[in-house]
Design an enzyme around this catalytic site. Structure first.
Site, short mmCIF file in Angstrom:
data_model
loop_
_atom_site.label_atom_id
_atom_site.label_comp_id
_atom_site.label_asym_id
_atom_site.label_seq_id
_atom_site.Cartn_x
_atom_site.Cartn_y
_atom_site.Cartn_z
N SER A 149 0.84 -1.03 -0.01
CA SER A 149 0.01 0.16 0.19
C SER A 149 0.83 1.17 0.06
O SER A 149 1.62 1.31 -0.99
CB SER A 149 -0.90 0.06 1.23
OG SER A 149 -1.76 0.92 1.17
N HIS A 150 0.94 2.22 1.07
CA HIS A 150 1.49 3.27 1.14
C HIS A 150 2.55 3.16 2.09
O HIS A 150 3.14 4.27 2.34
CB HIS A 150 0.53 4.33 1.43
CG HIS A 150 -0.16 4.15 2.84
ND1 HIS A 150 -1.48 3.57 2.98
CD2 HIS A 150 0.13 4.49 4.15
CE1 HIS A 150 -1.73 3.29 4.07
NE2 HIS A 150 -0.81 3.65 4.88
N ASP A 305 -3.46 6.63 -3.34
CA ASP A 305 -1.91 6.02 -2.67
C ASP A 305 -1.37 4.94 -3.86
O ASP A 305 -2.16 4.59 -4.82
CB ASP A 305 -2.17 5.39 -1.33
CG ASP A 305 -3.12 4.18 -1.37
OD1 ASP A 305 -3.70 3.86 -2.10
OD2 ASP A 305 -2.99 3.42 -0.31
N ARG A 310 -6.80 4.00 -1.47
CA ARG A 310 -7.26 5.13 -0.86
C ARG A 310 -7.20 6.15 -1.66
O ARG A 310 -6.64 6.53 -2.76
CB ARG A 310 -5.98 5.52 0.23
CG ARG A 310 -6.27 4.50 1.59
CD ARG A 310 -4.89 4.83 2.43
NE ARG A 310 -5.33 4.00 3.66
CZ ARG A 310 -4.89 2.82 4.01
NH1 ARG A 310 -4.35 1.98 2.89
NH2 ARG A 310 -4.90 2.05 5.12
N GLU A 407 -13.45 5.38 6.54
CA GLU A 407 -12.70 5.27 7.74
C GLU A 407 -11.66 6.53 7.65
O GLU A 407 -11.29 6.94 6.53
CB GLU A 407 -11.63 4.25 8.09
CG GLU A 407 -10.70 4.00 6.89
CD GLU A 407 -9.78 2.65 7.11
OE1 GLU A 407 -10.14 2.04 8.40
OE2 GLU A 407 -9.05 2.38 6.34
N GLU A 408 -11.34 7.11 8.65
CA GLU A 408 -10.75 8.53 8.50
C GLU A 408 -9.23 8.46 7.90
O GLU A 408 -8.95 9.28 7.65
CB GLU A 408 -10.59 9.01 10.05
CG GLU A 408 -9.41 8.66 10.98
CD GLU A 408 -9.49 7.31 11.42
OE1 GLU A 408 -8.37 6.44 11.66
OE2 GLU A 408 -10.46 6.79 11.33
N ALA A 409 -8.59 7.07 7.81
CA ALA A 409 -7.49 7.05 7.17
C ALA A 409 -7.62 7.04 5.62
O ALA A 409 -6.92 6.28 4.88
CB ALA A 409 -6.67 5.85 7.57
N LYS A 421 -12.12 -0.69 0.71
CA LYS A 421 -11.91 0.55 0.09
C LYS A 421 -11.52 0.56 -1.25
O LYS A 421 -10.51 -0.25 -1.63
CB LYS A 421 -10.97 1.34 1.26
CG LYS A 421 -9.61 0.73 1.52
CD LYS A 421 -8.67 1.41 2.50
CE LYS A 421 -7.39 0.70 2.67
NZ LYS A 421 -7.67 -0.48 3.49
#
Length: 583
Positions: A149-150, A305, A310, A407-409, A421
């Site tokens: 991912s990131h 990302d 994301r 979600e906030e991320a 996501k």
């Protein structure tokens, strides 16, 4: 070097067929670096609900071909035990653009096909959401995506989806982990791709598969708002990841003509040469896309990302001028702000049979307020998208279908096409939201201000606190439970949720049962709608705290005034809460 460590190393070397990995371990042996060897063989990467993730290197505590092979054998054995027709239904495997990802994905395919399981392997790099999509699209028993991912360049990872298209949750994580341990005791059988294809166990997913995702997006019921797309201008970056081709295609399909990609970050590059940390949340990561947006006077600066699950966006500020620096002309929205905008927008458009939203316990509670006022439902879950989507599936009914989760991320999913996501559909959805506002003569800031004026100015902040001198002492969570605070930051406590016991206790002594899996989390709801969440780290001298304050936003108050008051209240709450924690 003690005999036990020596035996573990020799066992590993007897199984490892990767020459560079073997040479790295043999070099440590020859140099007598026992400390490094002890570290590399202190255990193995733990397989959990997010799979495994770690630095690429030699030994069982790192990401390397043998760890991938053993993990894949464990997954294969568990699948065959749990899903009887899994060999026929197969497993979808995709991978990102990191240096080792293709090799790891191909090794996973060789192991699964050798175990008798059909594999659908992407012919090239694939955004993570396409793998989650592929599980349901192909009716597969599971999905695997090789991605970190990131995370920084030296990392890689291995994530597993269950047959429902969502990330695994307990007990599948511990079940797979046990099978991996067993698989690691003996040589893992592998089948060449040529042999697997000859036996019809390996299918390569080419353009047709990528087009299937594209077509599903074009038909998705929540992405049919085609109001004035030509009026929106946006810059986009894939952040050296795998999202650019699909992101640009989806925007073009929907009629967005003013799209400007950051050329220096468009192609996959596992070295991530233009960013220190390829995470849109990190300082400086969005600089180039804001610069590109500023060059074109664009409304939005958007990012995925590196694995495109994301979505991040910076919005041009009111009054921004050409002579300003790009970082001053654009303001990054928080994950909560994007989530609230999406929730309000989707609830405004969805039918009465699609009102189910989800957010996590540490996300802003504003979505719950909005959903309640718009005849919707907001389910709150533990942190992690695996909980959001699995709970969304469990709670939806034909009369109240799943609509949205965040979600906030920076994680969002719109509808049920992808049960994880999806930064690509989120990108398109946000562009459509912006286009509708633009056609009305409004901006994203106008809509956010209207929401805040109606519900209050919500501000959220996370702080990780290191606490000293805690060796051989009770954990912070234990101390807080033994000596519960009566107030926090001068605010009385309205209720306390102890997720470890599944109980909510009100100030008057009343209790309610919580519908959440047990987790070491305490949630304090305070007077004035403020909230403090404490996630202790067991015996570690650290604690994660999540704060929320709500500032009334009256008609006569400016945005700046409301924000300043919220910032002051937040600073006071954090300072006083940290000072009150047991030392």
């Amino acid at each position: 070097m003690d005999a036990h460590l020596q035996a573990k190393i020799q066992h590993w070397l007897s199984l490892d067929g990767d020459a560079p990995s073997r040479k790295a371990i043999e070099a440590l042996i020859e140099s007598g670096n026992s400390a490094e060897l002890a570290s590399r063989f202190s255990g193995r990467l733990t397989f959990g609900t997010a799979g495994i993730r770690g630095v690429v290197g030699a030994g069982p505590m790192a990401m390397n071909p043998l760890v991938i092979q053993q993990t894949s054998k464990g997954v294969a054995d568990y699948l065959k035990a749990q899903i009887k027709d899994s060999p026929m239904r197969g497993v979808v495997i995709g991978y990102d653009g990191r240096h080792d990802s293709k090799r790891f994905a191909h090794d996973a395919a060789s192991v699964l096909t050798a175990a008798g399981i059909k594999v659908y392997l992407t012919a090239r790099v694939a955004p993570t959401p396409l793998v989650a999509f592929g599980v349901l699209h192909l009716g597969a028993a599971a999905g695997i995506v090789v991605t970190a991912s990131h995370n920084p360049p030296q990392y890689n990872g291995y994530k597993v989806y269950w047959s429902n298209g969502a990330q695994i949750i307990p007990p599948h994580d511990s079940g797979i982990a046990a099978c991996i341990e067993a698989a690691a005791q003996q040589k893992v059988e592998m089948l060449t791709h040529e042999a697997a294809k000859a036996e019809n166990r390996l299918v390569m997913l080419g353009d047709e598969f990528y087009s299937a995702y594209r077509d599903s997006i074009r038909q998705a019921e929540l992405l049919q708002n085609h109001t004035a797309p030509q009026k929106v201008s946006l810059a986009y970056t894939a952040m050296h990841g795998v999202g650019a081709e699909m992101a640009e295609t989806l925007l073009k399909d929907a009629g967005f003509t003013q799209v400007y990609s950051v050329a220096a970050q468009r192609e996959p590059d596992g070295s991530f040469p233009t960013v220190n940390f390829p995470n849109p949340e990190e300082a400086g990561a969005m600089d180039l896309v804001m610069l590109e947006a500023h060059k074109h006077n664009a409304m939005l600066a958007c990012a995925n990302d590196p694995d495109a699950d994301r979505f991040a966006v910076a919005v041009r500020k009111p009054g921004a001028t050409a002579d300003m620096a790009a970082v001053d002309a654009y303001q990054m929205l928080t994950g909560d702000q994007v989530g609230v905008l999406f929730g309000h927008y989707l609830l405004s458009h969805a039918g009465k049979d699609q009102r189910l939203t989800c957010c996590t316990i540490v996300s802003s509670s504003l979505l719950s307020k909005i959903a309640s006022s718009m005849k919707g439902v907001c389910e709150t879950t533990l942190t992690g998208f695996k909980w959001l989507t699995n709970v969304g599936m469990q709670k939806q009914t034909p009369q109240n279908r799943f609509l949205f989760a965040y979600e906030e991320a920076l994680g969002y999913t719109l509808g049920s096409m992808v049960w994880d996501k999806d930064g690509l559909s989120a990108l398109l959805g946000f562009a459509q939201l912006t286009a509708e506002l633009t056609e009305k003569g409004q901006s994203v800031w106008d809509r956010l201000e209207a929401i805040y004026r109606q519900y209050g100015f919500y501000l959220n902040q996370q702080v990780s606190i290191a606490l000293s001198g805690r060796e051989n002492r009770p954990s912070i969570g234990q101390l807080l439970r033994e000596r519960p605070p009566k107030e926090i930051g001068g605010r009385n406590i309205v209720s306390v949720d102890d997720i470890s016991t599944g109980l909510r206790t009100f100030a008057d002594g009343r209790t309610e049962t919580l519908d959440l899996p047990a987790s070491d989390v305490l949630i304090y709801r305070l007077q004035g709608d403020a909230r403090v969440i404490v996630r202790p780290s067991g015996t570690e001298p650290k604690v994660k705290c999540y704060y929320e304050v709500v500032q009334p936003f009256s008609d006569g108050m400016s945005w700046e005034e409301a924000q300043n008051r919220a910032n002051e209240a937040m600073a006071q709450l954090i300072e006083q809460h940290q000072a009150s924690l047991p030392q």
